[in-house]
Design a protein around this motif. Structure first.
Motif, short mmCIF file in Angstrom:
data_model
loop_
_atom_site.label_atom_id
_atom_site.label_comp_id
_atom_site.label_asym_id
_atom_site.label_seq_id
_atom_site.Cartn_x
_atom_site.Cartn_y
_atom_site.Cartn_z
N LYS A 198 -2.08 19.63 -3.50
CA LYS A 198 -3.13 20.03 -4.43
C LYS A 198 -3.76 19.34 -5.61
O LYS A 198 -4.88 19.04 -5.47
N GLY A 199 -2.89 18.14 -5.98
CA GLY A 199 -3.72 17.86 -7.07
C GLY A 199 -3.99 16.21 -6.12
O GLY A 199 -4.60 15.39 -7.48
N GLY A 200 -4.24 16.24 -5.46
CA GLY A 200 -4.73 14.83 -4.52
C GLY A 200 -3.58 13.78 -4.48
O GLY A 200 -4.30 12.67 -4.09
N ARG A 201 -2.49 14.18 -4.46
CA ARG A 201 -1.14 12.78 -4.63
C ARG A 201 -1.14 13.15 -2.85
O ARG A 201 -1.23 14.55 -2.91
N ALA A 202 -0.40 12.20 -2.68
CA ALA A 202 0.09 11.19 -0.66
C ALA A 202 1.77 12.55 -1.17
O ALA A 202 2.65 11.74 -1.88
N SER A 203 1.57 13.30 -1.03
CA SER A 203 2.88 14.10 -0.89
C SER A 203 3.38 13.44 0.96
O SER A 203 3.70 14.01 1.77
N GLY A 204 5.30 12.79 -0.01
CA GLY A 204 6.23 12.29 1.69
C GLY A 204 6.71 13.70 1.72
O GLY A 204 7.74 13.54 3.10
N GLY A 205 6.88 14.75 0.86
CA GLY A 205 7.63 15.67 1.21
C GLY A 205 8.76 15.53 0.56
O GLY A 205 9.48 14.69 -0.30
N VAL A 206 9.70 16.60 1.22
CA VAL A 206 11.17 17.04 0.81
C VAL A 206 12.39 16.23 1.72
O VAL A 206 12.24 16.46 2.86
N LYS A 207 13.36 15.27 1.01
CA LYS A 207 13.74 14.35 1.57
C LYS A 207 15.64 15.17 1.85
O LYS A 207 15.73 15.11 -0.05
N GLN A 208 16.27 15.05 2.57
CA GLN A 208 17.73 16.32 2.31
C GLN A 208 18.39 14.63 1.92
O GLN A 208 18.59 13.45 3.24
N ARG A 209 19.28 14.33 1.33
CA ARG A 209 20.41 13.62 1.60
C ARG A 209 21.41 13.33 1.16
O ARG A 209 22.36 14.76 -0.15
N ASN A 210 22.86 13.09 1.59
CA ASN A 210 23.61 13.38 1.09
C ASN A 210 25.05 11.68 0.52
O ASN A 210 25.55 11.82 1.28
N TRP A 211 23.70 10.91 0.56
CA TRP A 211 24.89 9.43 -0.12
C TRP A 211 25.14 9.90 -1.33
O TRP A 211 25.13 10.43 -2.60
N GLU A 252 0.37 -1.21 0.11
CA GLU A 252 0.60 0.12 0.00
C GLU A 252 0.90 1.29 0.38
O GLU A 252 0.34 2.23 0.23
N ARG A 253 2.02 1.38 0.20
CA ARG A 253 2.79 2.58 0.37
C ARG A 253 2.67 2.90 -1.28
O ARG A 253 2.90 2.62 -2.62
N HIS A 254 2.51 4.44 -1.14
CA HIS A 254 2.38 5.53 -2.83
C HIS A 254 2.26 7.07 -1.62
O HIS A 254 2.57 7.29 -1.17
N GLY A 255 2.77 7.48 -2.97
CA GLY A 255 2.83 8.62 -2.73
C GLY A 255 4.08 9.04 -3.04
O GLY A 255 5.20 8.21 -3.98
N THR A 256 4.48 10.65 -3.30
CA THR A 256 5.63 11.72 -3.97
C THR A 256 6.60 11.90 -2.79
O THR A 256 6.45 12.20 -1.87
N GLU A 257 7.95 12.00 -3.57
CA GLU A 257 9.09 12.44 -2.62
C GLU A 257 10.00 12.70 -3.39
O GLU A 257 9.90 12.53 -4.56
N THR A 258 10.18 14.22 -2.84
CA THR A 258 11.17 14.51 -3.84
C THR A 258 12.52 14.95 -2.95
O THR A 258 13.04 15.63 -1.38
N TYR A 259 14.04 14.84 -2.99
CA TYR A 259 15.61 14.86 -2.76
C TYR A 259 16.24 15.86 -3.52
O TYR A 259 15.89 16.25 -4.78
N GLY A 309 6.12 8.59 -7.64
CA GLY A 309 5.48 7.61 -7.12
C GLY A 309 5.96 6.49 -6.66
O GLY A 309 6.84 5.82 -7.40
N PHE A 310 4.66 4.78 -5.92
CA PHE A 310 5.19 4.00 -6.08
C PHE A 310 5.49 3.01 -7.08
O PHE A 310 3.77 2.60 -6.96
N ILE A 311 6.21 2.88 -7.74
CA ILE A 311 5.85 1.65 -9.04
C ILE A 311 5.03 0.01 -8.55
O ILE A 311 4.88 -0.62 -8.78
N THR A 312 5.75 -0.69 -6.77
CA THR A 312 5.10 -1.03 -6.69
C THR A 312 4.10 -1.11 -5.82
O THR A 312 3.59 -2.43 -5.44
N ASN A 313 3.07 0.07 -5.94
CA ASN A 313 1.81 0.15 -5.62
C ASN A 313 0.76 -0.38 -6.91
O ASN A 313 1.52 0.18 -7.50
N GLU A 314 -0.13 -0.86 -7.12
CA GLU A 314 -0.32 -1.67 -8.33
C GLU A 314 -1.73 -0.50 -8.47
O GLU A 314 -1.54 -0.33 -10.01
#
Length: 335
Positions: free
Chosen positions: A246-259, A169-176, A278-283
């Motif tokens: 705003k478009g109705g997507r579940a937003s995971g917010g902004v993620k800071q990464r230094n990998w 069920e994991r779904h939604g967007t994230e921006t890194y 989005g999550f391609i593993t969510n049907e």
């Protein structure tokens, strides 16, 4: 010999991409978004995450091509440079690590004002879902324990189990974005002598004085640009996630990464964001991301964010410096 051939093919493809994907910036007034690099994640032997019926590389390419086309329609003075327009990366068959370095080199070579990388997210669990086992009760069972004279019967409780379906069920967007941490790694890829934004700080002639890249002055200037790019990356990333929400997507917010693995954020000398669409593993989300409607909505959310980003840069720089909203905390550095 093989490495030399690969590099020759890379720079040949680079020249072709630059000449194919937009107008030359020469002869026109410098725009805050004169050149946008659109990166379709993965490609070639690196297929990316796997859904029930599709791969991340294909979905990212479809969205990236639509995004580049819309950028050219909405911002006609902006040159769009793609890191790939087909399944292969620059027409050469290289591993993912090498391909990501080539992507960053391309972005730096064309002096991009912005780097947009398009990806799909995934969970470690099986796409769609999986069967798990759970206990639904107990039953009594008589067993024999002991040996010889100590042998006896004993009643014990035995669990009753059943298999059940667990939906992914994991779904939604994230921006890194690349983290503005203590390492200052990104600044090593910023050339203040050639920066697309140098004109903001340059002399009235519009040309930058030559700097020795190993000099303290050059290193300090590069570090300042890293902070500036962080602020702009954070601002745009927040705008993108706001539009998704705003478009109705579940937003995971902004993620800071230094990998180090997120090379396209680390080694690009410009504001850069990586959008997990989005999550391609969510049907359901996989179907959405593969649909014309879903891809169009993803693109329009990013385009709206780009409009606001451009308007902000052309107005005051207040929001640019502080980056807008806060993002999540930094993970421990592994570099």
């Amino acid at each position: 010999m093989r490495k030399s051939i690969t590099l020759l093919l890379f720079f040949g493809a680079l020249a072709a991409l630059v000449s194919f994907t937009g107008k030359s910036p020469e002869g026109r007034q410098k725009s805050v978004l004169a050149t946008i690099v659109v990166d379709a994640g993965h490609g070639g032997p690196a297929r990316g995450a796997k859904g029930l019926f599709s791969y991340e590389a294909d979905v990212a390419l479809a969205i990236s091509l639509k995004l580049g086309q819309r950028i050219q329609e909405v911002f006609p003075d902006t040159r769009v440079v793609y890191t790939r327009t087909s399944d292969t990366v620059f027409g050469v068959n290289v591993d993912a690590r090498t391909a990501n370095r080539m992507r960053a080199e391309l972005a730096n070579e064309v002096k991009g004002d912005l780097f947009l990388s398009i990806h799909c997210n995934a969970t470690p669990q099986k796409a769609g879902g999986w069967y798990a086992k759970r206990t639904i009760g107990y039953k009594t069972k008589t067993i024999t324990v002991g040996k010889g004279a100590k042998k006896r019967k004993k009643t014990v409780k035995v669990p009753i189990t059943e298999n059940y379906w667990v939906k992914n069920e994991r779904h939604g967007t994230e921006t890194y974005i690349w983290a503005a941490d203590r390492s200052g790694v990104k600044s090593t890829y910023i050339n203040p002598d050639e920066s697309a934004e140098f004109s903001e700080d340059s002399t009235s002639s519009g040309s930058a004085p030559h700097l020795d890249m190993n000099s303290p002055e050059a290193k300090i200037r590069a570090q300042l640009y890293e902070k500036k790019y962080f602020g702009k990356s954070l601002m745009l990333a927040n705008m993108v996630e706001e539009e998704f929400a705003k478009g109705g997507r579940a937003s995971g917010g902004v993620k800071q990464r230094n990998w180090e693995q997120i090379w396209v954020l680390q080694a690009t000398g410009m504001p850069s964001i990586l959008v997990e669409t989005g999550f391609i593993t969510n049907e359901e989300e996989e179907k959405y991301l593969n649909s014309e409607e879903g891809q169009a909505e993803v693109v329009e959310s990013i385009i709206t964010a780009l409009k606001k980003y451009k308007e902000t840069l052309e107005g005051t720089n207040t929001k640019v410096e502080n980056g807008g909203q806060k993002s999540d905390s930094l993970p421990p550095s592994n570099q």
